[in-house]
Structure formats: structure tokens, C-alpha cells
Scaffold this active site. Structure first.
Site, PDB file in Angstrom:
ATOM      1  N   LYS A  57      22.955 -10.890   0.969  1.00 46.33           N
ATOM      2  CA  LYS A  57      24.302 -11.445   0.871  1.00 46.33           C
ATOM      3  C   LYS A  57      25.214 -10.922   1.970  1.00 46.33           C
ATOM      4  O   LYS A  57      26.426 -11.080   1.913  1.00 46.33           O
ATOM      5  CB  LYS A  57      24.908 -11.145  -0.504  1.00 46.33           C
ATOM      6  CG  LYS A  57      24.149 -11.817  -1.639  1.00 46.33           C
ATOM      7  CD  LYS A  57      24.836 -11.562  -2.984  1.00 46.33           C
ATOM      8  CE  LYS A  57      23.957 -11.955  -4.149  1.00 46.33           C
ATOM      9  NZ  LYS A  57      23.706 -10.813  -5.048  1.00 46.33           N
ATOM     10  N   ARG A  98       0.823  -1.209   0.000  1.00 42.03           N
ATOM     11  CA  ARG A  98       0.000   0.000   0.000  1.00 42.03           C
ATOM     12  C   ARG A  98       0.868   1.276   0.000  1.00 42.03           C
ATOM     13  O   ARG A  98       0.712   2.143  -0.859  1.00 42.03           O
ATOM     14  CB  ARG A  98      -0.875  -0.036   1.254  1.00 42.03           C
ATOM     15  CG  ARG A  98      -1.919   1.013   1.362  1.00 42.03           C
ATOM     16  CD  ARG A  98      -2.583   0.879   2.727  1.00 42.03           C
ATOM     17  NE  ARG A  98      -3.180  -0.429   2.936  1.00 42.03           N
ATOM     18  CZ  ARG A  98      -4.424  -0.737   2.587  1.00 42.03           C
ATOM     19  NH1 ARG A  98      -5.196   0.179   2.046  1.00 42.03           N
ATOM     20  NH2 ARG A  98      -4.903  -1.928   2.811  1.00 42.03           N
ATOM     21  N   THR A  99       1.787   1.346   0.942  1.00 40.89           N
ATOM     22  CA  THR A  99       2.619   2.550   1.055  1.00 40.89           C
ATOM     23  C   THR A  99       3.537   2.700  -0.161  1.00 40.89           C
ATOM     24  O   THR A  99       3.727   3.789  -0.694  1.00 40.89           O
ATOM     25  CB  THR A  99       3.455   2.489   2.348  1.00 40.89           C
ATOM     26  OG1 THR A  99       2.567   2.333   3.441  1.00 40.89           O
ATOM     27  CG2 THR A  99       4.269   3.742   2.544  1.00 40.89           C
ATOM     28  N   HIS A 132       6.228   7.288  10.852  1.00 44.72           N
ATOM     29  CA  HIS A 132       5.684   7.105   9.506  1.00 44.72           C
ATOM     30  C   HIS A 132       5.145   8.483   9.104  1.00 44.72           C
ATOM     31  O   HIS A 132       3.937   8.692   9.027  1.00 44.72           O
ATOM     32  CB  HIS A 132       4.580   6.039   9.551  1.00 44.72           C
ATOM     33  CG  HIS A 132       4.111   5.564   8.208  1.00 44.72           C
ATOM     34  ND1 HIS A 132       4.718   5.926   7.028  1.00 44.72           N
ATOM     35  CD2 HIS A 132       3.079   4.757   7.866  1.00 44.72           C
ATOM     36  CE1 HIS A 132       4.076   5.351   6.018  1.00 44.72           C
ATOM     37  NE2 HIS A 132       3.083   4.643   6.507  1.00 44.72           N
ATOM     38  N   ARG A 155      11.521   2.076   3.573  1.00 47.87           N
ATOM     39  CA  ARG A 155      10.810   1.479   4.692  1.00 47.87           C
ATOM     40  C   ARG A 155      11.700   0.374   5.237  1.00 47.87           C
ATOM     41  O   ARG A 155      12.358  -0.344   4.477  1.00 47.87           O
ATOM     42  CB  ARG A 155       9.483   0.895   4.238  1.00 47.87           C
ATOM     43  CG  ARG A 155       8.608   0.432   5.404  1.00 47.87           C
ATOM     44  CD  ARG A 155       7.355  -0.193   4.850  1.00 47.87           C
ATOM     45  NE  ARG A 155       6.407  -0.552   5.873  1.00 47.87           N
ATOM     46  CZ  ARG A 155       5.372   0.189   6.242  1.00 47.87           C
ATOM     47  NH1 ARG A 155       5.174   1.363   5.694  1.00 47.87           N
ATOM     48  NH2 ARG A 155       4.522  -0.243   7.156  1.00 47.87           N
TER      49      ARG A 155
END
Ligand SMILES: [Zn+2]
Lengths: 303, 155
Positions: free
Chosen positions: A80, A51-52, A129, A101
Site C-alpha cells: 500500500k 527454505r530459509t 546471508h 529477507r
């Protein structure tokens, strides 16, 4: 002007918050403004959030910039064993801005110290956020005509819900009246109550949704999650007390609107959706304009 | 005043004496001052009687003169500590520990989900001084609070 980041809502002054809501309104009027033609924005989702990510990428595309990046880390050098420092150092050479994020709290702040280009936090664990907060503010301003003197009722998980904490910090600039409705386990933490007291702002605490809802301009709903409770019996006892039902809305103010950061589970009954006061789906559309405003402001193409 | 207490741990000719350390903070201060890596002679005393504190600890470091900045780090766990610089068996300077506004690199963030606990990087905190003299640390990264009783000193 030096590089400007948006990591925490407290990185923006009151004037900047107001400016973002004005720019968002402008973008809503004229959604396709290719102000960032030729620019590249890296969208780094170390933790998936469809969504974001799509909201940001839609905003970037509407501004005419290109997107590079990843939507999870399964196929990247991160798996890695490359350090976060080196990943950010490298990617910041490829782009004009980083949107990220991360499940680890503070990762975007650290990235902003490493990166040569501006960093926008699209959510870091339970911490911040800020684009969600700004879109909440834009939704409030759009529906109420102002950010000043709003009466807001926050309901549900006020302890762990990061959106309510950031929103509280941002609204503290605007003489807001707060009502907190939560079970004892999930009530607003002391540090935020002290913060409001220091700012001379009033708040009321309640254990259930009562007549106070009839005074509210904004009802801000959050999820009450079972895993937040140490005692499952306690969850069973309280869960129904924090569900918003259409019958509770009959005496609410005509201008009242219901917000929710989504996704919801069952905290808003389905019969509320058709009520004109339900605003949570419109909120998501506001997110794209708000993110266009944030990106263009940080890159200096809008002042 | 301190005459009989000084006798409990042998006097030093030259160096630094850190006094009025809460007994349970001695090992944190050893870490903060990195005394485990020190090559000079050091004497410790702990669970000593103190009129002011009940019990206390004391550290005497021979031939090392601590700087104000390293002493201020002690304030994070022992804000009431007193530091004496000794030259020729005499106190030539009394340093008051001052609680700094910021600290970097030697305290762990109490939040396990903090980036600083998962990447090879320095920690950094803003120091919040409560009215009751309690100290709390606000992480520059995760923005969470580490309370005084949660403070863990990094190697
Ligand atoms: Zn932290």
C-alpha cells in the site's frame, strides 16, 4: 550490552564465530531448549524464500518463542505504499527480534538502524546471508573437527555467488588455503583476492577441476547460471567444466566433504549423492542448530 | 605563481576561491557546495590553462567563507583542489582539502539495487583511499563499492 545485530558476517569477531559453532553443537545435542519462552520473533520475508524461512522458524519454535510475520509482501501494507522505515518502526514495537529477507541490498542494515530490537539478515539480494555462512562454518567444523588450516576448493560462480564471498571473509580468520575454480567471466573478484593478500593468505586459481581436488578438505560447489553470461555461447562452452561427478572423487582425501548452499541445478551429478563425501543435505539440518545459536546469542540468553 | 591565472577570472574582495579543480569536475563541485542555491555573487572559470593540470576550473564565491567540513566534501571528486579565503583582496587563509573517512548524504550509491536508491533515506559511505590517490566509496548499506569515476552528486 547494547542491541546486537547480525547483518554481515563481518559483524562477528573470530571469537564470536567460534562461539556460534560451539552453541550450534550444543543445540544439536539438545535441540529442544525453550530458552525464549514468552518471546516473539518477527519473520519478515519481503522476498519469498521458503527454505530459509522454514529453517529460521523451526529454530525459533525449538527455542520456545512465537513467530509473527509474513512470507511475501502481497498482502501487507508494504504494497500500500508504506515506507520501509515505517514498516520496521511499527513491527519492532511488536516483537523481541526481527529476522528479515529483502531483495534490496542493505535493507537489513537500514532496518537495524531503525529497529529497537535486534535484526538478523536472512539474505539481502546479492549482498550478505550471514546465517548461511555460519552454518557452512559449523558444517566444516563438524566434519573436519576444526576450522583451522582447512584446504577449501570453491567451484563455479565465484563472482556473483554471495555465499563464497562471505565464507571467504569468515575463513580468513583461520589460516585457510583457498583454491578457486571458475571460468574467466565468473572468477573471484579482485577485491576479495586483495583482501586475502592483505591478510597474508595464499590462494590458487584454476579454470577446471583437476588433481588439486585430491588435496581438498572441503569442496564448496555453487551454481553456474546461464543468465550470468553476456555471451550464451560461452555458457555452453564452460557449463560442463564445473559439474562435479563421482568419478572425480576416487582419489580425494577420506575426510573430504562436499558442501553446496542449495538449491542445486545440475552442478553436482546425481551419482555423487550416494557418496559418503556428499554432505549438502546434512548441511540443511545444521542450519536449524546454527540459527538457534545465532538467535539465542543475539538475545543474550546464551553468552 | 598564480598571478596571471587570477587575472583570468576577476578578483574578489571578500569570500572563498576554490582553485585547481579538474575542469570536468566543476559541475560536481557546484552541486556539492550547493552553489545553485547561493544568492551571493559567484564567478566561474573553466578550461583555464594550468601548468600543473593542463586545464582547470576555478570558483570564486563573494562574501561566503567556506568551512573546512564542506571543503572536505570536495575532496571526494577533486582531492587536489586548493581553497583560499579572501579578505580585502588578500589571501588570509589557505585551506587544504582533506579526504574524510566517512561521508553522508550527498553522493548516490552506484548500485541500483541498493536500499538507498529505493527508499527516502540518506546515503552513507566509508571512504577507501587507494595507494594511487584514487578514492572509492564503500556503501554502509549494500557494502558495494562506488568508484571515483562513478560518483554522482545528489541534489
Ligand atoms: Zn549502496
Amino acid at each position: 550490552m547494547g542491541k546486537k545485530n547480525l547483518i554481515s558476517i563481518t559483524d562477528f569477531t573470530k571469537e564470536e564465530i567460534i562461539r556460534i559453532t560451539e552453541l550450534a553443537a550444543d543445540f544439536e545435542q539438545n535441540p529442544n531448549q525453550p530458552l525464549l519462552k514468552g518471546k516473539v520473533v518477527a519473520s519478515l520475508f519481503f522476498e519469498p524464500s521458503t527454505r530459509t524461512r522454514l529453517s529460521f522458524e523451526s529454530a525459533i519454535n525449538r527455542l520456545g518463542a512465537r513467530v509473527i510475520g509474513f512470507s511475501d509482501t502481497s498482502n501487507t501494507s508494504v504494497t500500500k505504499g508504506e515506507t520501509f522505515h515505517d514498516t520496521i518502526m511499527t513491527i519492532s514495537n511488536y516483537c523481541d527480534m526481527i529476522v528479515m529477507r529483502h531483495s534490496l541490498e542493505g535493507a537489513p542494515r537500514y532496518a537495524s538502524e531503525i529497529s529497537k530490537v535486534p535484526v538478523v539478515n536472512a539474505g539481502d539480494g546479492a549482498n550478505q546471508h550471514p546465517s548461511q555462512t555460519l552454518l557452512d562454518l559449523y558444517s566444516i567444523k563438524k566434519t573436519q573437527g576444526t576450522l583451522n588450516g582447512i584446504n577449501i576448493m570453491m567451484i563455479g560462480d565465484l563472482k556473483y555467488g554471495r555465499t563464497v564471498h562471505s565464507l571467504l571473509q569468515a575463513l580468513s580468520h583461520f589460516e585457510t588455503h583457498f583454491t578457486f575454480v571458475a571460468p574467466p567471466e565468473l572468477e573471484m573478484p579482485q577485491e576479495y583476492k586483495l583482501f586475502l593478500q592483505e591478510k597474508g593468505l595464499n590462494f590458487v586459481e584454476k579454470r577446471e577441476i583437476d588433481d588439486a581436488i585430491n588435496e581438498a578438505d572441503i569442496v564448496y560447489m555453487t551454481r553456474v547460471q546461464r543468465e550470468r553470461f553476456t555471451d550464451p555461447m560461452e555458457y555452453e562452452r564452460v557449463k560442463n567444466a564445473y559439474i562435479l561427478r563421482n568419478s572425480m572423487l576416487k582419489d580425494t582425501k577420506p575426510n573430504m566433504r562436499i558442501l553446496h548452499p542449495l538449491p542445486r541445478v545440475n552442478e553436482i551429478a546425481a551419482d555423487v549423492d550416494s557418496n559418503p563425501k556428499a554432505y549438502y543435505f546434512n548441511q540443511t539440518e545444521n542450519g536449524v542448530y546454527t540459527r538457534m545459536a545465532i538467535i539465542s546469542y543475539l538475545l543474550g540468553v546464551k553468552k | 605563481m598564480a598571478q596571471d591565472k587570477i587575472m583570468e577570472v576577476r578578483a574578489i574582495e571578500n569570500g572563498t576561491v576554490v582553485d585547481h579543480i579538474p575542469a570536468d569536475c566543476l559541475f560536481k563541485i557546484i552541486k556539492i557546495l550547493q552553489l545553485d542555491k547561493e544568492t551571493h555573487r559567484i564567478t566561474f572559470g573553466t578550461n583555464l590553462e594550468s601548468k600543473r593540470m593542463g586545464t582547470k576550473a576555478i570558483i570564486k564565491i563573494n562574501d561566503r567563507y567556506c568551512q573546512q567540513e564542506e571543503i572536505n566534501r570536495i575532496a571526494i571528486v577533486a582531492p587536489m583542489a586548493v581553497v583560499n579565503i579572501i579578505k580585502d583582496y588578500k589571501v588570509t587563509e589557505k585551506l587544504k582539502v582533506v579526504v574524510p573517512d566517512q561521508i553522508e548524504g550527498f553522493v548516490r550509491c552506484a548500485n541500483p539495487k541498493c536500499i538507498t536508491n529505493n527508499e527516502p533515506m540518506q546515503t552513507a559511505f566509508k571512504v577507501i583511499k587507494g595507494n594511487d590517490g584514487e578514492i572509492a566509496l564503500k556503501c554502509r548499506y549494500c557494502e558495494k563499492i562506488t568508484h571515483q569515476d562513478q560518483i554522482e552528486i545528489l541534489k
